[in-house]
Design an enzyme around this catalytic site. Structure first.
Site, PDB file in Angstrom:
ATOM      1  N   LYS A 181       0.833  -1.204   0.000  1.00 50.80           N
ATOM      2  CA  LYS A 181       0.000   0.000   0.000  1.00 50.80           C
ATOM      3  C   LYS A 181       0.868   1.255   0.000  1.00 50.80           C
ATOM      4  O   LYS A 181       0.640   2.183  -0.776  1.00 50.80           O
ATOM      5  CB  LYS A 181      -0.886  -0.007   1.261  1.00 50.80           C
ATOM      6  CG  LYS A 181      -1.490   1.354   1.588  1.00 50.80           C
ATOM      7  CD  LYS A 181      -2.304   1.351   2.868  1.00 50.80           C
ATOM      8  CE  LYS A 181      -1.509   1.533   4.138  1.00 50.80           C
ATOM      9  NZ  LYS A 181      -1.284   2.926   4.559  1.00 50.80           N
ATOM     10  N   ASN A 182       1.860   1.278   0.877  1.00 50.61           N
ATOM     11  CA  ASN A 182       2.629   2.508   1.057  1.00 50.61           C
ATOM     12  C   ASN A 182       3.626   2.769  -0.072  1.00 50.61           C
ATOM     13  O   ASN A 182       4.295   3.794  -0.083  1.00 50.61           O
ATOM     14  CB  ASN A 182       3.327   2.520   2.412  1.00 50.61           C
ATOM     15  CG  ASN A 182       2.314   2.692   3.538  1.00 50.61           C
ATOM     16  OD1 ASN A 182       1.162   3.043   3.285  1.00 50.61           O
ATOM     17  ND2 ASN A 182       2.739   2.429   4.771  1.00 50.61           N
ATOM     18  N   CYS A 238      -4.717  12.160  13.545  1.00 52.93           N
ATOM     19  CA  CYS A 238      -5.468  10.931  13.298  1.00 52.93           C
ATOM     20  C   CYS A 238      -5.309  10.027  14.509  1.00 52.93           C
ATOM     21  O   CYS A 238      -4.684  10.408  15.498  1.00 52.93           O
ATOM     22  CB  CYS A 238      -5.031  10.250  12.006  1.00 52.93           C
ATOM     23  SG  CYS A 238      -3.513   9.332  12.141  1.00 52.93           S
ATOM     24  N   ASP A 293       4.916   0.140  11.895  1.00 50.59           N
ATOM     25  CA  ASP A 293       3.745  -0.533  11.318  1.00 50.59           C
ATOM     26  C   ASP A 293       3.667  -2.021  11.686  1.00 50.59           C
ATOM     27  O   ASP A 293       2.691  -2.692  11.345  1.00 50.59           O
ATOM     28  CB  ASP A 293       3.727  -0.369   9.788  1.00 50.59           C
ATOM     29  CG  ASP A 293       3.439   1.071   9.377  1.00 50.59           C
ATOM     30  OD1 ASP A 293       2.991   1.856  10.222  1.00 50.59           O
ATOM     31  OD2 ASP A 293       3.682   1.401   8.197  1.00 50.59           O
ATOM     32  N   ARG A 344      -8.487  -0.834   4.509  1.00 43.85           N
ATOM     33  CA  ARG A 344      -7.725   0.266   3.903  1.00 43.85           C
ATOM     34  C   ARG A 344      -6.358  -0.213   3.442  1.00 43.85           C
ATOM     35  O   ARG A 344      -5.814   0.314   2.474  1.00 43.85           O
ATOM     36  CB  ARG A 344      -7.508   1.389   4.925  1.00 43.85           C
ATOM     37  CG  ARG A 344      -8.753   2.175   5.216  1.00 43.85           C
ATOM     38  CD  ARG A 344      -8.442   3.295   6.152  1.00 43.85           C
ATOM     39  NE  ARG A 344      -7.344   4.126   5.625  1.00 43.85           N
ATOM     40  CZ  ARG A 344      -6.858   5.183   6.239  1.00 43.85           C
ATOM     41  NH1 ARG A 344      -7.356   5.558   7.403  1.00 43.85           N
ATOM     42  NH2 ARG A 344      -5.880   5.877   5.699  1.00 43.85           N
TER      43      ARG A 344
HETATM   44  N1  EPU Z   1       6.478  14.284  11.113  1.00 46.27           N
HETATM   45  C1  EPU Z   1       6.492  15.623  11.444  1.00 46.27           C
HETATM   46  N2  EPU Z   1       6.415  16.540  10.424  1.00 46.27           N
HETATM   47  C2  EPU Z   1       6.328  16.178   9.118  1.00 46.27           C
HETATM   48  C3  EPU Z   1       6.315  14.799   8.796  1.00 46.27           C
HETATM   49  C4  EPU Z   1       6.399  13.879   9.818  1.00 46.27           C
HETATM   50  O1  EPU Z   1       6.556  16.009  12.609  1.00 46.27           O
HETATM   51  O2  EPU Z   1       6.250  17.056   8.253  1.00 46.27           O
HETATM   52  C5  EPU Z   1       6.587  13.265  12.182  1.00 46.27           C
HETATM   53  C6  EPU Z   1       5.338  12.416  12.312  1.00 46.27           C
HETATM   54  O3  EPU Z   1       4.363  13.029  13.110  1.00 46.27           O
HETATM   55  C7  EPU Z   1       5.896  11.147  12.909  1.00 46.27           C
HETATM   56  C8  EPU Z   1       7.273  11.031  12.241  1.00 46.27           C
HETATM   57  O4  EPU Z   1       7.596  12.350  11.813  1.00 46.27           O
HETATM   58  O5  EPU Z   1       6.065  11.332  14.276  1.00 46.27           O
HETATM   59  C9  EPU Z   1       7.358  10.088  11.070  1.00 46.27           C
HETATM   60  O6  EPU Z   1       6.261  10.287  10.203  1.00 46.27           O
HETATM   61  P1  EPU Z   1       6.324  10.000   8.646  1.00 46.27           P
HETATM   62  O7  EPU Z   1       6.187  11.294   7.927  1.00 46.27           O
HETATM   63  O8  EPU Z   1       7.483   9.167   8.308  1.00 46.27           O
HETATM   64  O9  EPU Z   1       4.985   9.170   8.428  1.00 46.27           O
HETATM   65  P2  EPU Z   1       4.077   9.205   7.139  1.00 46.27           P
HETATM   66  O10 EPU Z   1       4.925   9.475   5.962  1.00 46.27           O
HETATM   67  O11 EPU Z   1       2.912  10.083   7.379  1.00 46.27           O
HETATM   68  C10 EPU Z   1       4.329   6.696   6.486  1.00 46.27           C
HETATM   69  C11 EPU Z   1       3.400   5.543   6.293  1.00 46.27           C
HETATM   70  C12 EPU Z   1       2.862   5.099   7.633  1.00 46.27           C
HETATM   71  C13 EPU Z   1       4.038   4.705   8.517  1.00 46.27           C
HETATM   72  C14 EPU Z   1       5.016   5.876   8.638  1.00 46.27           C
HETATM   73  C15 EPU Z   1       6.258   5.566   9.423  1.00 46.27           C
HETATM   74  C16 EPU Z   1       2.540   5.969   4.071  1.00 46.27           C
HETATM   75  C17 EPU Z   1       1.393   6.316   3.202  1.00 46.27           C
HETATM   76  N3  EPU Z   1       2.328   5.935   5.384  1.00 46.27           N
HETATM   77  O12 EPU Z   1       3.556   7.734   7.081  1.00 46.27           O
HETATM   78  O13 EPU Z   1       2.035   3.973   7.419  1.00 46.27           O
HETATM   79  O14 EPU Z   1       3.596   4.336   9.796  1.00 46.27           O
HETATM   80  O15 EPU Z   1       5.404   6.312   7.317  1.00 46.27           O
HETATM   81  O16 EPU Z   1       6.937   4.515   8.844  1.00 46.27           O
HETATM   82  O17 EPU Z   1       3.610   5.680   3.584  1.00 46.27           O
HETATM   83  C18 EPU Z   1       0.340   2.423   7.914  1.00 46.27           C
HETATM   84  O18 EPU Z   1       0.545   1.908   6.796  1.00 46.27           O
HETATM   85  O19 EPU Z   1      -0.374   1.867   8.794  1.00 46.27           O
HETATM   86  C19 EPU Z   1       0.940   3.718   8.215  1.00 46.27           C
HETATM   87  C20 EPU Z   1       0.497   4.512   9.184  1.00 46.27           C
END
Ligand code: EPU
Length: 417
Positions: free
Chosen positions: A23-24, A117, A305, A397
């Site tokens: 998915k990701n 979320c 995850d 999802r």
């Molecule tokens: N963060 C910030 N500011 C930002 C971006 C991130 O403070 O601008 C923080 C987040 O709040 C978190 C950390 O940095 O504490 C890491 O977040 P990240 O941005 O890496 O998460 P994401 O890109 O929103 C993706 C996956 C998630 C997975 C995380 C961590 C996708 C679509 N989603 O989320 O997947 O948990 O990376 O590996 O790629 C899931 O599939 O269940 C899922 C939640």
């Protein structure tokens, strides 16, 4: 009543099961279609709630979507709208992945701010800071990010923390920027690597993928491509835990064992017998698992995850385990539901202390987010008696027919409308 899963626990799972595409990785790959006027084909797109949401969003932005089973072709001859509305972004945060491509190709984007979320606050400040460095003018208006740029210009960006979709957004934007962009502290997740493979096939010039420093030489235009999305390491890990927690014998195929190294190492530490081939892992678990400590961290560390699923296994292990969640501030929602099944787990901020119990009991439980749902299904498979997992739209999802795959391994599991 929304769909539920009924599970009669206690069956040792046996057999072979193939993993679907991630998915990701599929979500950013779909968003990358916005970068080119030419057709982009993904050959193994999983049937998932989040994929449907992304296709719907891309269609509102001007994409022609052709779907033949798992093969999806997207053509965005022209971006006809730059608006990612709140209704869609609020159901799926990954919608924010259209931001970088829209600004880079179309020169403007209006994307609803996702808000918090179930698992945490999850700001997107790093995405915005990076785009601003590339020359975009960014304002927040009425809950929307409004970004504009005539042509983005390459820049040196260092993110304050490792962010997966942040790195992906910036890679896509930089691919069409003028000059060289360097992203420091970049995410090294395999899904980021898969997006890089796709972008390279579209004509982008990237270097340093899989390291914390990605260099991108912008090009004026990208071409179409055909791409096969990388296997889902989290689905693979979930299925391996299903084998382990039921004391079964399961071979998980169509996966990349290297992408799951931290999880395999932890299962090994728990005493789960593993055999690894080039694209498969076989799990056999006769004995009760041993306790182990987990700390989540960005790749190649233990993935957040998989935290809920491992906690479910540790809940039945011999001894006391500590689980530390460092990525998201509220990702222990499954602990209270597992407690309803007899688990002994106490949480304090980012730390959970798990005292292994002999058995779980079946119970009605409620899914709160995607990976928590998977954890409850795993607990149900191991439990004595019947478990009913409600709100499984969270599960749908991100897992493609998980109950069908588990049933094929012998699980007594059924979906009820
Ligand atoms: N963060 C910030 N500011 C930002 C971006 C991130 O403070 O601008 C923080 C987040 O709040 C978190 C950390 O940095 O504490 C890491 O977040 P990240 O941005 O890496 O998460 P994401 O890109 O929103 C993706 C996956 C998630 C997975 C995380 C961590 C996708 C679509 N989603 O989320 O997947 O948990 O990376 O590996 O790629 C899931 O599939 O269940 C899922 C939640």
């Amino acid at each position: 009543m929304p769909a539920r899963l009924l599970i009669e626990g206690g069956v040792a799972l046996k057999g072979e099961v193939a993993v679907s595409a991630a998915k990701n990785a599929a979500l950013p790959a779909l968003a990358a279609a916005l970068l080119t006027a030419r057709p982009l084909t993904l050959t193994n797109v999983p049937e998932l709630g989040d994929v449907r949401t992304m296709l719907k969003l891309l269609a509102t932005l001007g994409a022609r979507v052709e779907r033949r089973g798992r093969e999806v072709t997207l053509t965005v001859e022209r971006v006809t709208s730059d608006l990612a509305p709140y209704e869609l972004v609020s159901t799926m945060r990954a919608s924010v992945l259209v931001l970088g491509p829209l600004v880079a190709r179309h020169g403007s984007a209006r994307v609803a701010l996702p808000g918090g979320c179930a698992i945490g606050v999850r700001p997107i400040d790093q995405h915005l800071k990076g785009l601003a460095k590339l020359g975009a003018e960014i304002v927040i208006e009425n809950g929307y990010v409004v970004a504009r740029a005539s042509r983005l210009k390459g820049a040196r960006i260092s993110t304050d923390m490792v962010t997966v979709t942040g790195t992906e957004n910036l890679m896509m934007a930089a691919a069409l920027a003028e000059g060289v962009t360097v992203i420091e502290n970049a995410a090294r997740e395999p899904e980021v690597g898969d997006l890089a493979v796709l972008l390279a096939a579209m004509g982008a010039r990237l270097d340093g993928i899989g390291t914390g420093r990605i260099e991108i030489q912008g090009v004026p235009e990208l071409a179409g491509a055909v791409h096969r999305v990388v296997p889902d390491r989290i689905e693979a890990g979930t299925l391996l835990v299903a084998g382990a927690i039921t004391h079964g014998d399961v071979r998980v195929t169509d996966m990349v064992p290297d992408h799951l190294a931290a999880v395999l190492a932890k299962l090994d530490e728990c005493g789960v017998a593993l055999e690894t081939g080039p694209s498969w892992v076989r799990v056999r678990a006769g004995e009760r698992a041993r306790a182990a400590d987990i700390v989540t961290s960005p790749f190649p560390g233990f993935p957040t995850d998989m935290q809920a699923q491992l906690m479910t296994l540790l809940g039945l292990a011999d001894g006391q385990s500590t689980v530390t969640e460092t990525i998201f501030e509220n990702r222990f929602m499954h602990a209270a539901e597992l407690a309803r099944m007899g688990a002994s787990i106490t949480t304090d901020g980012s730390i959970a202390i798990v005292r292994g119990v002999d058995a779980y009991q079946g119970a009605p439980v409620m899914a709160s987010d995607l990976r928590a749902s998977a954890a409850l299904v795993l607990a149900g498979l191991a439990a004595r008696g019947r478990t009913e997992v409600s709100r499984i739209y969270h599960l749908d999802r991100g897992y493609e027919r998980l109950e069908t795959k588990l049933a094929a391994l012998g699980a007594r599991i059924e979906r009820r409308p």
